[in-house]
Write an enzyme that holds these catalytic residues in place. Sequence first.
Site, PDB file in Angstrom:
ATOM      1  N   LEU A 106      23.988  24.113 -32.327  1.00  0.00           N
ATOM      2  CA  LEU A 106      25.122  23.474 -32.986  1.00  0.00           C
ATOM      3  C   LEU A 106      25.998  24.458 -33.753  1.00  0.00           C
ATOM      4  O   LEU A 106      27.071  24.092 -34.221  1.00  0.00           O
ATOM      5  CB  LEU A 106      24.623  22.374 -33.927  1.00  0.00           C
TER       6      LEU A 106
ATOM      7  N   GLU B 196      20.449   9.472 -47.162  1.00  0.00           N
ATOM      8  CA  GLU B 196      20.561  10.441 -48.259  1.00  0.00           C
ATOM      9  C   GLU B 196      21.996  10.508 -48.796  1.00  0.00           C
ATOM     10  O   GLU B 196      22.222  11.018 -49.891  1.00  0.00           O
ATOM     11  CB  GLU B 196      20.112  11.822 -47.801  1.00  0.00           C
TER      12      GLU B 196
ATOM     13  N   LEU C 104      21.943  14.219 -32.589  1.00  0.00           N
ATOM     14  CA  LEU C 104      20.737  14.063 -33.412  1.00  0.00           C
ATOM     15  C   LEU C 104      20.242  15.398 -33.942  1.00  0.00           C
ATOM     16  O   LEU C 104      19.327  15.423 -34.769  1.00  0.00           O
ATOM     17  CB  LEU C 104      19.626  13.395 -32.597  1.00  0.00           C
TER      18      LEU C 104
ATOM     19  N   LYS D  77      25.628  16.414 -44.502  1.00  0.00           N
ATOM     20  CA  LYS D  77      25.747  15.203 -43.688  1.00  0.00           C
ATOM     21  C   LYS D  77      26.964  14.368 -44.075  1.00  0.00           C
ATOM     22  O   LYS D  77      27.503  13.635 -43.241  1.00  0.00           O
ATOM     23  CB  LYS D  77      24.477  14.370 -43.813  1.00  0.00           C
TER      24      LYS D  77
ATOM     25  N   ILE E 171      17.151  16.870 -28.689  1.00  0.00           N
ATOM     26  CA  ILE E 171      16.334  16.043 -27.794  1.00  0.00           C
ATOM     27  C   ILE E 171      14.844  16.308 -27.953  1.00  0.00           C
ATOM     28  O   ILE E 171      14.016  15.453 -27.638  1.00  0.00           O
ATOM     29  CB  ILE E 171      16.761  16.254 -26.325  1.00  0.00           C
ATOM     30  N   THR E 172      14.465  17.482 -28.456  1.00  0.00           N
ATOM     31  CA  THR E 172      13.039  17.797 -28.608  1.00  0.00           C
ATOM     32  C   THR E 172      12.455  17.245 -29.900  1.00  0.00           C
ATOM     33  O   THR E 172      11.263  17.394 -30.151  1.00  0.00           O
ATOM     34  CB  THR E 172      12.814  19.317 -28.568  1.00  0.00           C
ATOM     35  N   GLY E 173      13.284  16.619 -30.741  1.00  0.00           N
ATOM     36  CA  GLY E 173      12.800  16.045 -31.984  1.00  0.00           C
ATOM     37  C   GLY E 173      12.244  14.644 -31.793  1.00  0.00           C
ATOM     38  O   GLY E 173      12.225  14.099 -30.691  1.00  0.00           O
TER      39      GLY E 173
ATOM     40  N   ARG F  55       6.602  12.269 -35.669  1.00  0.00           N
ATOM     41  CA  ARG F  55       7.292  12.819 -36.830  1.00  0.00           C
ATOM     42  C   ARG F  55       6.813  14.247 -37.084  1.00  0.00           C
ATOM     43  O   ARG F  55       5.650  14.580 -36.857  1.00  0.00           O
ATOM     44  CB  ARG F  55       6.995  11.959 -38.050  1.00  0.00           C
TER      45      ARG F  55
ATOM     46  N   TYR G 205      21.294  18.961 -47.890  1.00  0.00           N
ATOM     47  CA  TYR G 205      21.237  18.192 -46.634  1.00  0.00           C
ATOM     48  C   TYR G 205      22.202  17.017 -46.689  1.00  0.00           C
ATOM     49  O   TYR G 205      22.998  16.797 -45.762  1.00  0.00           O
ATOM     50  CB  TYR G 205      19.810  17.708 -46.403  1.00  0.00           C
TER      51      TYR G 205
ATOM     52  N   THR H 170      22.824   9.550 -42.503  1.00  0.00           N
ATOM     53  CA  THR H 170      21.566   9.425 -43.229  1.00  0.00           C
ATOM     54  C   THR H 170      21.707   8.611 -44.510  1.00  0.00           C
ATOM     55  O   THR H 170      22.780   8.606 -45.145  1.00  0.00           O
ATOM     56  CB  THR H 170      21.019  10.822 -43.592  1.00  0.00           C
TER      57      THR H 170
ATOM     58  N   TYR I  89      22.886  27.475 -44.169  1.00  0.00           N
ATOM     59  CA  TYR I  89      22.518  27.150 -42.791  1.00  0.00           C
ATOM     60  C   TYR I  89      22.665  25.653 -42.538  1.00  0.00           C
ATOM     61  O   TYR I  89      23.182  25.227 -41.507  1.00  0.00           O
ATOM     62  CB  TYR I  89      21.084  27.598 -42.523  1.00  0.00           C
TER      63      TYR I  89
END
Length: 375
Positions: A64, A134, A85, A165, A9-11, A196, A161, A132, A100
């Site tokens: 997470l 990606e 998210l 995902k 939520i802080t992103g 961003r 990444y 994503t 990680y």
Amino acid sequence: MKTALITGITGQDGSYLAELLLEKGYMVHGIKRRASLFNTDRIDHLYQDPHDPNQRLKLHYGDLTDSMNLTRIIQECQPDEIYNLGAMSHVKVSFDMPEYVGNVDGLGTLRILEAVRILGLEKKTRIYQASTSELFGGLPENKNSSGFYDENSPLYPRSPYGVAKIYGFWITKNYREAYNMFACNGLLFNHESPRRGETFVTRKITRAVAKIALGLQDKFYLGNLEAKRDWGHAKDYVRMMWMILQADQPEDWVIATGVTTTVRDFVKMAFNEVGIELEFKGEGVDEKAYIKTCNNKDFQVEIGKEVLSIDPTYFRPTEVDLLLGDPRKAKEKLGWVPEYDLADLVKDMMLGDIALMKKDVDLLKAGHEILKQIE
């Protein structure tokens, strides 16, 4: 009143989504990681007195990587909707910390799905998984007949990444089919905003341009200027996240603009917003950008000055050169239409960073005045 739980939520996305859900009357719970410094800048304007009985935003410490913690929070919140998210989302950094990334971005998704199943919330809770672009890997042979990537395009991730995902993507589909859960993937193409993170290329560009225009910085460095991305505004994309969980059936969705732009052109657009025209010289790692003209009297820049060079360390081990999404399904089935185009996005980001950097200029001036008085 509906209740939503947002990881991350802080992103950038989490903050815009929290705003949207609060406007729609939701009770919003957010998970944030414990840190020695406050990291709630993006949502401080939403979070007021926690003792206020009318406060509809509640934050929880969590991670997470901690399944017991996630299960406890979900049990406490009993959410109607979960938006996952939270992630380590920097592609280049994922090569430096692949284990990680796999734990957070891959297994973190499983932990949420399994918590919902164990708690018996399969019929109550709808889940949005932030997937994503990606996953597509930028391979030209995987595009559809129109030259885009859509919901049926083959997946070929080319970074830790993306690989992490893709586990989150398939485990979401698996739980949807195995347990009849309303669980959806949103394959988001690049989306940006004034919120961003500073290490992402678009924000790195707009911050550097603002600093150069204000005389706070001489030049900056980028990697592959030829890379092409489908850039949209985060506000449009979080609106689509919400629409996905309001649909009649759980499905997977591509969220994109259908327009692609090179990193070089994004740089040009950012400088143009402050009245500066660039001239590019050289090729490959020897390419540089120089100030050609400036028609903004507020900025005292030097004509002919070098402002951009290439740093090969910013190149990825496996580069995704082109990403272009096909949003037709989202537009036709859910009526999603972006409100921002690329020009609007660049303008919004530049206005935000010019205002931010002007505060630094004012602080420097105030500091000089104090020094003069001391002397």
